[in-house]
Structures are given as C-alpha cells and as structure tokens.
Design an enzyme around this catalytic site. Structure first.
Site, PDB file in Angstrom:
ATOM      1  N   LYS A  71       0.815  -1.229   0.000  1.00  5.49           N
ATOM      2  CA  LYS A  71       0.000   0.000   0.000  1.00  5.49           C
ATOM      3  C   LYS A  71       0.847   1.278   0.000  1.00  5.49           C
ATOM      4  O   LYS A  71       0.426   2.293  -0.543  1.00  5.49           O
ATOM      5  CB  LYS A  71      -0.946   0.006   1.198  1.00  5.49           C
ATOM      6  CG  LYS A  71      -2.153  -0.906   1.010  1.00  5.49           C
ATOM      7  CD  LYS A  71      -3.118  -0.745   2.174  1.00  5.49           C
ATOM      8  CE  LYS A  71      -4.430  -1.436   1.887  1.00  5.49           C
ATOM      9  NZ  LYS A  71      -5.427  -1.192   2.928  1.00  5.49           N
ATOM     10  N   ASP A 107     -10.434   3.373   1.572  1.00  3.94           N
ATOM     11  CA  ASP A 107     -10.787   2.774   2.871  1.00  3.94           C
ATOM     12  C   ASP A 107     -11.491   3.777   3.783  1.00  3.94           C
ATOM     13  O   ASP A 107     -12.544   3.480   4.356  1.00  3.94           O
ATOM     14  CB  ASP A 107      -9.533   2.251   3.580  1.00  3.94           C
ATOM     15  CG  ASP A 107      -9.108   0.881   3.065  1.00  3.94           C
ATOM     16  OD1 ASP A 107      -9.957   0.160   2.512  1.00  3.94           O
ATOM     17  OD2 ASP A 107      -7.913   0.542   3.213  1.00  3.94           O
ATOM     18  N   GLY A 131      -6.294   0.913  17.928  1.00  6.34           N
ATOM     19  CA  GLY A 131      -5.338   0.473  16.902  1.00  6.34           C
ATOM     20  C   GLY A 131      -4.811   1.650  16.103  1.00  6.34           C
ATOM     21  O   GLY A 131      -5.444   2.720  16.051  1.00  6.34           O
ATOM     22  N   LEU A 239     -14.267  -2.935  12.582  1.00  6.98           N
ATOM     23  CA  LEU A 239     -13.875  -3.074  11.165  1.00  6.98           C
ATOM     24  C   LEU A 239     -13.834  -4.529  10.736  1.00  6.98           C
ATOM     25  O   LEU A 239     -13.844  -4.838   9.554  1.00  6.98           O
ATOM     26  CB  LEU A 239     -12.495  -2.454  10.917  1.00  6.98           C
ATOM     27  CG  LEU A 239     -12.331  -0.985  11.226  1.00  6.98           C
ATOM     28  CD1 LEU A 239     -11.075  -0.453  10.558  1.00  6.98           C
ATOM     29  CD2 LEU A 239     -13.528  -0.170  10.803  1.00  6.98           C
TER      30      LEU A 239
END
Ligand code: NAP
Length: 295
Positions: A71, A107, A131, A239
């Site tokens: 990514k 995203d 996170g 998620l």
C-alpha cells in the site's frame, strides 16, 4: 460472461495472496451491469512490485487494488496521488488512464459512507480509535478531514500511535494517544478525570472504532474495552467483517448501543474503487448480494 479480446482487466495485488472478497464483489457488479471486465487476484512479491505495476499498465488494465504489503511501497511508481491518499500515506486503488497511474485510498471514505448509511455524521464527534495500523490511519484521516472534534488513539505500540496522532493534529484535530491496557482492564471510565490538565483530558467518546484484528478469531477474542464504561449514546463500530458480529459488537448491542460491523466499509471501499475503475455508479445491491454469499 464471455471473456474475449475486448475483455478488460482489473485486480488486486498483495503478498502473500490471501483469501479476498474483492473478486466476488467486483465480478458480481460487472456481471450485474453487463460489463466485459474481469477482476482477479495477483500475488506479487515485493521485489517484483515495479515490474508488476508497469506490466499492468502495458497490458491495458483499467486499474488495480493494492493490499498488504504494497500500500505504501506502490506510491513511488505512480504518476500522481489523490490528496486524501497522500494524507493517509497509503494507496489501495490505482486507476490507469492514458498510461497515467493515479493512486487513491477508498478505505477511509468507505468507512465514512458506512457511518452515513447508519445515519451517523462524523462532524463534531469525539472518536475513540482502537489500533494505529493501516486501516486506523485511513479512518483517522478521513474522520479528521470530515470535521471530527477529537480522536483518541488507544494502542499497544505507543510509537505507532504517536506518529498517527501527529498526522491528525497536523490536520487541525485534537489527537491524543493512550495505552490500550487501561481500557481493557479497568471498569472505571478514563474520560471523567476532572483533575486532568486540558491537554491530557480524554473526551467521552461518541464513536468507538475497533481497528485491530481482535475479533477475527471468535474463540480467541478478548475484551479491548469494557462496554460498561462507555457513555449511553455511544456508537460502537468494528472493522472486522468476518465474523460479522464480533463479541465486542454483541456486548455493545446487548448494552443498547448502536453498532456497525465491518461489512459496510468493505462494501463502500469496493464501490468507490469500482466507480474509479469504470466511471460508473456502483450497483450496490448486486455487490452486497455477492459479498453476503462470499462472507
Ligand atoms: P494492521 O495494519 O496490521 O494494524 C493492526 C493494528 O491492531 C495495530 O495497531 C496493532 O498494534 C493492533 N493490534 C493487533 N493485535 C492487537 C491486540 N491483541 N491488542 C491491541 N492491539 C492490537 O491491520 P489493518 O490492515 O489496519 O487491519 C485491522 C483490522 O481491520 C483487521 O481486522 C482487518 O480485517 C480490518 N479491516 C477491515 C476493512 C473493511 O473494509 N471492513 C478494511 C481494512 C481492514 P501493534 O502495532 O502493536 O501490533
């Protein structure tokens, strides 16, 4: 569907090639609209990334999705990068048009769309983000760009949380890093400390988001946060999309909180990528149906 000399390609590159729902979501959408496009998954070793990217451009791909570990690594091979992807520091969708490769990140915007589907506006909200990995980064930037009031980042590894907090503060949004352990262990809320100095005060969260993989393996799921410490009207998001109802969401829902699982974000990040590849509005119902079958 007939694959012939006019068939266009899109795909997903990552390494190792894990099971992905993207082929089901995208191929179902192409079929629903009668588009002669095929989506496939390509395992690309890091040492072959540049060759793979150039190869897809040479072969006339419409574009491709990018997953771990490429990514960030793919960014130097692109001609331009959309502003939000640049802020996030990662690309998950590349469009190839007139031999130009343009990077995007769907995203964060996919998560925002999932929130909106649930009738939730991120503007002015205090966020508690669990996170600080790839998904957390995309979501934190998207929330900051859409006017979140504050983002508290709860992490295991403080250095990762700090660099994300700096990025968010750079976008003009209050960002605080805290260790995740007190949320996991304590039955006392950490946000009502009246003695805390202004800079250390943690606002009570309006939205809690689990952006860790905890919950993917139900038999190993442990509490990341004690639900009883959350304010009454707090929305709880996970998620994780497999399983769709994690223990976190089950407990939150039992306690009367509005909950959102990861399938909405998955659907909408795919739908945004579909539109970038084709220039056509995504057939959401067909995508949802195919996703449900594959989940
Ligand atoms: P990642 O880059 O590996 O980041 C994972 C984060 O979770 C890191 O901050 C990590 O902390 C933390 N973490 C891992 N295990 C933990 C534990 N036991 N306790 C506390 N923190 C822990 O992963 P990612 O790509 O961001 O993905 C995170 C989750 O989001 C996954 O479940 C993934 O499937 C999901 N996801 C869903 C969508 C969707 O469309 N719904 C999209 C992307 C990702 P350390 O740095 O300390 O290891």
């Amino acid at each position: 569907m007939v694959i012939d000399c006019r068939t266009k390609m899109v795909g997903l590159i990552g390494y190792p090639a894990k099971y992905s729902l993207s082929p089901a979501i995208h191929n179902g959408a192409f079929e629903a609209l009668g588009l002669n496009i095929v989506y496939s998954v390509f395992p690309v070793e890091p040492k072959n990334l540049e060759a793979a990217v150039k190869g897809m451009a040479a072969l006339g791909f419409l574009g491709f999705n990018v997953t771990i570990p490429h990514k960030r690594a793919v960014m130097p091979f692109l001609h331009s990068i959309d502003g939000e992807a640049e802020q996030i520091g990662a690309v998950n969708t590349v469009v190839i048009s007139d031999h130009q490769l343009i990077g995007y990140n769907t995203d964060g915007v996919g998560f925002i769309q999932a929130l909106e589907d649930g009738g939730i506006d991120a503007a002015g909200k205090n966020i508690l983000l669990l996170g600080a990995g790839g998904a957390a980064k995309a979501i934190a930037v998207a929330l900051a760009l859409r006017g979140a009031a504050s983002i508290t980042i709860a992490v295991r590894t403080l250095s990762k949380g700090k660099s994300l907090a700096e990025k968010i503060a750079g976008l003009g949004v209050k960002a605080t890093v805290i260790p995740i352990a007190p949320l996991t262990d304590s039955k006392k809320p950490i946000w009502y400390n009246e003695n805390a100095k202004e800079e250390n005060f943690i606002p009570p969260p309006d939205i809690v988001i689990n952006a860790t993989p905890v919950g993917m393996t139900p038999e190993e799921e442990t509490d990341l946060i004690k639900i009883e410490t959350l304010p009454q009207n707090c929305v709880v998001c996970d998620l994780v999309y497999g399983p769709q109802k994690t223990m976190l969401l089950e407990k939150a829902s039992d306690a009367g909180h509005v909950v959102l699982d990861g399938s909405g974000m998955l659907l909408h990040q795919g739908a945004k990528a579909f539109t970038l590849f084709t220039g056509i509005n995504a057939p959401l119902e067909a995508m949802k149906k195919n996703m449900a079958v594959a989940l």
